[in-house]
Scaffold this motif. Structure first.
Motif, PDB file in Angstrom:
ATOM      1  N   ARG A  68       0.746  -1.083  -0.063  1.00  0.00           N
ATOM      2  CA  ARG A  68       0.020   0.061   0.087  1.00  0.00           C
ATOM      3  C   ARG A  68       0.860   1.275   0.037  1.00  0.00           C
ATOM      4  N   SER A  69       1.957   1.216   0.684  1.00  0.00           N
ATOM      5  CA  SER A  69       2.807   2.389   0.761  1.00  0.00           C
ATOM      6  C   SER A  69       3.582   2.774  -0.435  1.00  0.00           C
ATOM      7  N   LYS A  70       4.265   1.372  -0.920  1.00  0.00           N
ATOM      8  CA  LYS A  70       5.208   1.583  -1.857  1.00  0.00           C
ATOM      9  C   LYS A  70       4.485   1.974  -3.106  1.00  0.00           C
ATOM     10  N   ILE A  71       3.417   1.418  -3.523  1.00  0.00           N
ATOM     11  CA  ILE A  71       2.610   1.783  -4.630  1.00  0.00           C
ATOM     12  C   ILE A  71       2.221   3.093  -4.666  1.00  0.00           C
ATOM     13  N   ASP A 172       5.596   5.680   4.579  1.00  0.00           N
ATOM     14  CA  ASP A 172       6.639   4.583   5.181  1.00  0.00           C
ATOM     15  C   ASP A 172       6.326   3.321   4.539  1.00  0.00           C
ATOM     16  N   GLU A 173       7.596   2.882   3.703  1.00  0.00           N
ATOM     17  CA  GLU A 173       7.628   1.708   2.952  1.00  0.00           C
ATOM     18  C   GLU A 173       7.687   0.522   3.896  1.00  0.00           C
ATOM     19  N   THR A 174       8.217   0.644   5.096  1.00  0.00           N
ATOM     20  CA  THR A 174       8.622  -0.475   6.166  1.00  0.00           C
ATOM     21  C   THR A 174       7.158  -1.015   6.656  1.00  0.00           C
ATOM     22  N   ILE A 175       6.181  -0.401   6.527  1.00  0.00           N
ATOM     23  CA  ILE A 175       4.655  -0.799   6.974  1.00  0.00           C
ATOM     24  C   ILE A 175       4.413  -1.841   5.963  1.00  0.00           C
ATOM     25  N   GLN A 176       4.091  -3.148   6.390  1.00  0.00           N
ATOM     26  CA  GLN A 176       3.703  -3.944   5.472  1.00  0.00           C
ATOM     27  C   GLN A 176       2.239  -4.586   5.630  1.00  0.00           C
ATOM     28  N   THR A 183      -2.248   6.844   9.140  1.00  0.00           N
ATOM     29  CA  THR A 183      -2.022   7.401  10.544  1.00  0.00           C
ATOM     30  C   THR A 183      -0.541   8.017  10.694  1.00  0.00           C
ATOM     31  N   LEU A 184       0.465   7.301  10.301  1.00  0.00           N
ATOM     32  CA  LEU A 184       1.872   7.811  10.419  1.00  0.00           C
ATOM     33  C   LEU A 184       2.119   9.163   9.490  1.00  0.00           C
ATOM     34  N   PHE A 185       1.268   8.859   8.203  1.00  0.00           N
ATOM     35  CA  PHE A 185       1.350   9.984   7.147  1.00  0.00           C
ATOM     36  C   PHE A 185       0.954  11.478   7.831  1.00  0.00           C
ATOM     37  N   GLY A 186      -0.210  11.017   8.527  1.00  0.00           N
ATOM     38  CA  GLY A 186      -0.829  12.067   9.059  1.00  0.00           C
ATOM     39  C   GLY A 186      -0.099  12.828  10.218  1.00  0.00           C
ATOM     40  N   ILE A 187       0.546  12.062  10.853  1.00  0.00           N
ATOM     41  CA  ILE A 187       1.454  12.523  12.252  1.00  0.00           C
ATOM     42  C   ILE A 187       2.808  13.096  11.627  1.00  0.00           C
ATOM     43  N   GLU A 188       3.470  12.744  10.383  1.00  0.00           N
ATOM     44  CA  GLU A 188       4.381  13.283   9.801  1.00  0.00           C
ATOM     45  C   GLU A 188       4.028  14.762   9.360  1.00  0.00           C
ATOM     46  N   LEU A 189       2.792  14.998   8.680  1.00  0.00           N
ATOM     47  CA  LEU A 189       2.296  16.102   8.284  1.00  0.00           C
ATOM     48  C   LEU A 189       2.194  17.105   9.344  1.00  0.00           C
ATOM     49  N   LYS A 190       1.653  16.844  10.537  1.00  0.00           N
ATOM     50  CA  LYS A 190       1.755  17.435  11.585  1.00  0.00           C
ATOM     51  C   LYS A 190       3.046  17.859  12.264  1.00  0.00           C
ATOM     52  N   GLN A 191       4.153  17.178  12.305  1.00  0.00           N
ATOM     53  CA  GLN A 191       5.376  17.329  12.679  1.00  0.00           C
ATOM     54  C   GLN A 191       6.061  18.362  11.783  1.00  0.00           C
TER      55      GLN A 191
END
Length: 283
Positions: A68-71, A172-176, A183-191
């Protein structure tokens, strides 16, 4: 102007893509629609292959599933325009103004999120009822409500982002597997202090899973969230993490786990009833 990016997996997207192309054309903008198939079954690839060689549409099939992330990162690399509109494949628009609504809100310094909704009628297949019920009650959130927690209510099913901003963060492509890359993308946008503009422009989610599949995907998502917690990439701004930390703080984890082991079959049975109490799902 606009690159519409659709990762495709085991879903027929022909009508959806043609609708989007029609709307883009009516807006009189420069656009492209890129569909990347991520290792779907041959039956779906056969149906979607009619999109090949159509004007403004790029349809390609990857030799194997890359996740999902890599594509999504690959789609962004392929895009030639400055604005990226990411859409989930198992969707349909609610009206003919979907693209024009985004065009009116495009901002070169912000992410625009349109939301998600579901058909008002319950599915004919009873096995899909819980997924629909959960979506109607938990994922259908209007823009005014989403604005109260702009980063927590972000999902990757339907958002527009400047290519320059996406390339700074990426998924994050480490999330399989399934779950919580958004969720992580939203947190990074906030940061990075990238604003999210919430608008009332939902996509209708029509790819409903049966109960067992949805529970399996949920468990997979929880495993991903646990991994992100151990890596200190998420915090209690995530509702499930907040609940877990509360339970752990008061030394209740073993009690909660014991109750689950003893009662999980009964709880899963409760969730399959019509209009199930979603508090059991939260547990």
């Amino acid at each position: 102007m606009l690159s519409v990016l659709i990762p495709v997996y085991n879903f027929e997207v022909v009508a959806f893509v043609k609708d989007l192309a029609k709307q883009c054309s009516l807006c009189k903008i420069s656009y492209e629609i890129i569909c990347l198939d991520d290792g779907s079954d041959e039956a779906f690839k056969a149906k979607n292959s009619v999109l090949k060689n159509q004007e403004y549409i790029i349809y390609e099939e990857l030799p194997q599933n890359i996740g999902r992330s890599k594509i999504r990162n690959l789609l962004a690399e392929m895009a030639k325009y400055d604005n990226l509109l990411f859409l989930d494949c198992d969707s349909k628009t609610n009206d003919d103004n979907f693209i024009s609504n985004y065009i009116a809100k495009i901002d070169d310094k912000s992410v625009v999120y349109g939301g998600r909704n579901y058909d008002t009628n319950k599915p004919k297949n009873n096995a899909e009822n819980f997924r629909w019920w959960y979506g109607v009650n938990r994922e259908t959130i209007n823009a005014e409500e989403r604005k109260k927690a702009i980063y927590s209510h972000f999902m990757t099913n339907n958002f527009c982002i400047p290519k320059a901003i996406f390339q700074q963060i990426k998924l994050d492509e480490t999330i399989q597997g399934y779950g919580h890359e958004d969720t992580l993308f939203g947190i990074e946008l906030k940061q990075k202090q990238v604003p999210i503009i919430h608008v009332e422009n939902p996509l209708c989610h029509i790819g409903l899973e049966d109960f067992e599949t949805f529970i399996e995907k949920t468990q997979e998502g929880i495993a991903n969230l646990n991994k992100l917690l151990n890596e200190q990439k998420v915090d209690k701004s995530v509702k499930l993490i907040k609940g877990y930390l509360f339970v752990r703080r008061f030394g209740l984890t073993s009690i909660v786990f014991s109750y689950w082991k003893k009662n999980n079959a009964t709880i899963l049975e409760k969730l399959q009833k019509e209009k199930a109490n979603l508090s059991w799902f939260d547990f």
